[in-house]
Design a protein around this motif. Sequence first.
Motif, PDB file in Angstrom:
ATOM      1  N   LYS A 122      13.066  -6.917   0.798  1.00 55.48           N
ATOM      2  CA  LYS A 122      12.655  -5.779   1.613  1.00 55.48           C
ATOM      3  C   LYS A 122      11.569  -4.925   0.966  1.00 55.48           C
ATOM      4  N   VAL A 123      11.076  -5.333  -0.182  1.00 51.03           N
ATOM      5  CA  VAL A 123      10.046  -4.556  -0.862  1.00 51.03           C
ATOM      6  C   VAL A 123       8.680  -4.917  -0.290  1.00 51.03           C
ATOM      7  N   PRO A 124       7.953  -3.943   0.266  1.00 49.35           N
ATOM      8  CA  PRO A 124       6.642  -4.261   0.841  1.00 49.35           C
ATOM      9  C   PRO A 124       5.625  -4.588  -0.234  1.00 49.35           C
ATOM     10  N   VAL A 125       4.770  -5.541   0.055  1.00 49.52           N
ATOM     11  CA  VAL A 125       3.682  -5.879  -0.852  1.00 49.52           C
ATOM     12  C   VAL A 125       2.422  -5.183  -0.343  1.00 49.52           C
ATOM     13  N   LEU A 126       1.809  -4.349  -1.193  1.00 51.05           N
ATOM     14  CA  LEU A 126       0.619  -3.618  -0.787  1.00 51.05           C
ATOM     15  C   LEU A 126      -0.550  -4.574  -0.600  1.00 51.05           C
ATOM     16  N   ASP A 127      -1.318  -4.356   0.469  1.00 55.89           N
ATOM     17  CA  ASP A 127      -2.545  -5.133   0.591  1.00 55.89           C
ATOM     18  C   ASP A 127      -3.542  -4.613  -0.444  1.00 55.89           C
TER      19      ASP A 127
ATOM     20  N   ASP B 205      -6.545  -3.325  -0.397  1.00 56.62           N
ATOM     21  CA  ASP B 205      -7.210  -2.037  -0.194  1.00 56.62           C
ATOM     22  C   ASP B 205      -6.253  -0.875  -0.438  1.00 56.62           C
ATOM     23  N   THR B 206      -5.027  -0.991   0.052  1.00 51.67           N
ATOM     24  CA  THR B 206      -4.035   0.066  -0.155  1.00 51.67           C
ATOM     25  C   THR B 206      -3.709   0.222  -1.637  1.00 51.67           C
ATOM     26  N   ALA B 207      -3.549  -0.902  -2.326  1.00 50.32           N
ATOM     27  CA  ALA B 207      -3.250  -0.851  -3.754  1.00 50.32           C
ATOM     28  C   ALA B 207      -4.386  -0.202  -4.526  1.00 50.32           C
ATOM     29  N   ALA B 208      -5.626  -0.564  -4.174  1.00 52.68           N
ATOM     30  CA  ALA B 208      -6.782   0.007  -4.864  1.00 52.68           C
ATOM     31  C   ALA B 208      -6.867   1.509  -4.635  1.00 52.68           C
ATOM     32  N   ARG B 209      -6.631   1.944  -3.412  1.00 52.74           N
ATOM     33  CA  ARG B 209      -6.677   3.379  -3.110  1.00 52.74           C
ATOM     34  C   ARG B 209      -5.556   4.127  -3.817  1.00 52.74           C
ATOM     35  N   PHE B 210      -4.397   3.515  -3.881  1.00 51.86           N
ATOM     36  CA  PHE B 210      -3.276   4.139  -4.585  1.00 51.86           C
ATOM     37  C   PHE B 210      -3.620   4.356  -6.056  1.00 51.86           C
TER      38      PHE B 210
ATOM     39  N   ALA C 266       4.890   6.601 -15.334  1.00 57.54           N
ATOM     40  CA  ALA C 266       5.295   7.930 -14.864  1.00 57.54           C
ATOM     41  C   ALA C 266       4.160   8.602 -14.096  1.00 57.54           C
ATOM     42  N   GLU C 267       2.944   8.495 -14.624  1.00 55.43           N
ATOM     43  CA  GLU C 267       1.801   9.113 -13.961  1.00 55.43           C
ATOM     44  C   GLU C 267       1.567   8.528 -12.569  1.00 55.43           C
ATOM     45  N   LEU C 268       1.701   7.226 -12.447  1.00 53.82           N
ATOM     46  CA  LEU C 268       1.454   6.590 -11.160  1.00 53.82           C
ATOM     47  C   LEU C 268       2.563   6.903 -10.157  1.00 53.82           C
ATOM     48  N   TYR C 269       3.768   7.059 -10.639  1.00 58.21           N
ATOM     49  CA  TYR C 269       4.898   7.330  -9.742  1.00 58.21           C
ATOM     50  C   TYR C 269       4.975   8.798  -9.329  1.00 58.21           C
ATOM     51  N   ALA C 270       4.478   9.682 -10.176  1.00 57.76           N
ATOM     52  CA  ALA C 270       4.657  11.125  -9.972  1.00 57.76           C
ATOM     53  C   ALA C 270       4.261  11.622  -8.577  1.00 57.76           C
ATOM     54  N   PRO C 271       3.090  11.242  -8.025  1.00 55.04           N
ATOM     55  CA  PRO C 271       2.724  11.768  -6.705  1.00 55.04           C
ATOM     56  C   PRO C 271       3.719  11.411  -5.600  1.00 55.04           C
ATOM     57  N   ALA C 272       4.450  10.314  -5.776  1.00 56.15           N
ATOM     58  CA  ALA C 272       5.431   9.911  -4.769  1.00 56.15           C
ATOM     59  C   ALA C 272       6.581  10.901  -4.675  1.00 56.15           C
TER      60      ALA C 272
END
Length: 271
Positions: free
Chosen positions: A70-75, A77-82, A203-209
């Motif tokens: 059930k874990v979505p795989v980012l396309d 473009d979405t991954a790059a923007r994230f 931690a830095e990448l997860y923080a905005p979530a």
Amino acid sequence: MDLIQVNQEKCIGCGLCAEVCPSGCIIMENQVPQATERNCIVCGHCVAVCPVAAMDNVKAPLAKQLPLEKVPVLDADTAARFLRSRRSIRRYKLNPVPREKIVQLLDIARLAPTGGNTQGVSYIVIDNAETLRQITAATVDWMEEQVKSGSAWAQYYSGVVDTYRKTGQDVILRNAPCLIVAITPKNFQPRGRDNTHFSLAYAELYAPAIELGTCWAGFFEGCASAKYKPLLDILKLPENRVVTGGLLVGFPKYTYKRLVDRNPLQVSWWE
């Protein structure tokens, strides 16, 4: 107790568990996985890769792994923007950060890849405003000593010290309501510092979530790495532990509207 247990009714003898084991502690004998005498690094690959959930490992139990269906795989473009949208936050709201959010943040940080799965990073979280002010003052004192001694960083530090002395502006911790201090055993260097930086990057990448902003506390880390006693006296580290990183955390005061560019890619192909 044996390292691995294989459900013979489920096992299809595909050998994937042995193929992905990085240390060679699993081999196939007569199409059945067998443990060797080699050291297991507890990566969990053998259990995670099994297509029929036939493999269990006492050090990385199947019961503690989550199915990925059930874990979505980012396309792309979405991954790059994230990834590109991550920003260093140096202006924070006055709101304190609930401790449960810090725990949530660090619970993701602990899952970061580390050299040989050695992990070994623990954390001290400081959210007392007076202690944070003392850390800033001590770090500036150290930087001023570096300037006076003619350190290679003197020219860079002098402007920071000057700003603090003249304005009182917190140029070290940026008035963040929380400082995460990463520590590892003294005898775990330099891998401990590398593992720390992998973990804090998660931690830095997860923080905005979870509505948080972060920034590397580089000046603080430099001062602590130099074993500046006034700072270490404030931190009161556990015995035989050293600081290997620092991360500012808080609720961002502003939001950014555009993705910032970097220097052009430089890559060459070896032939």
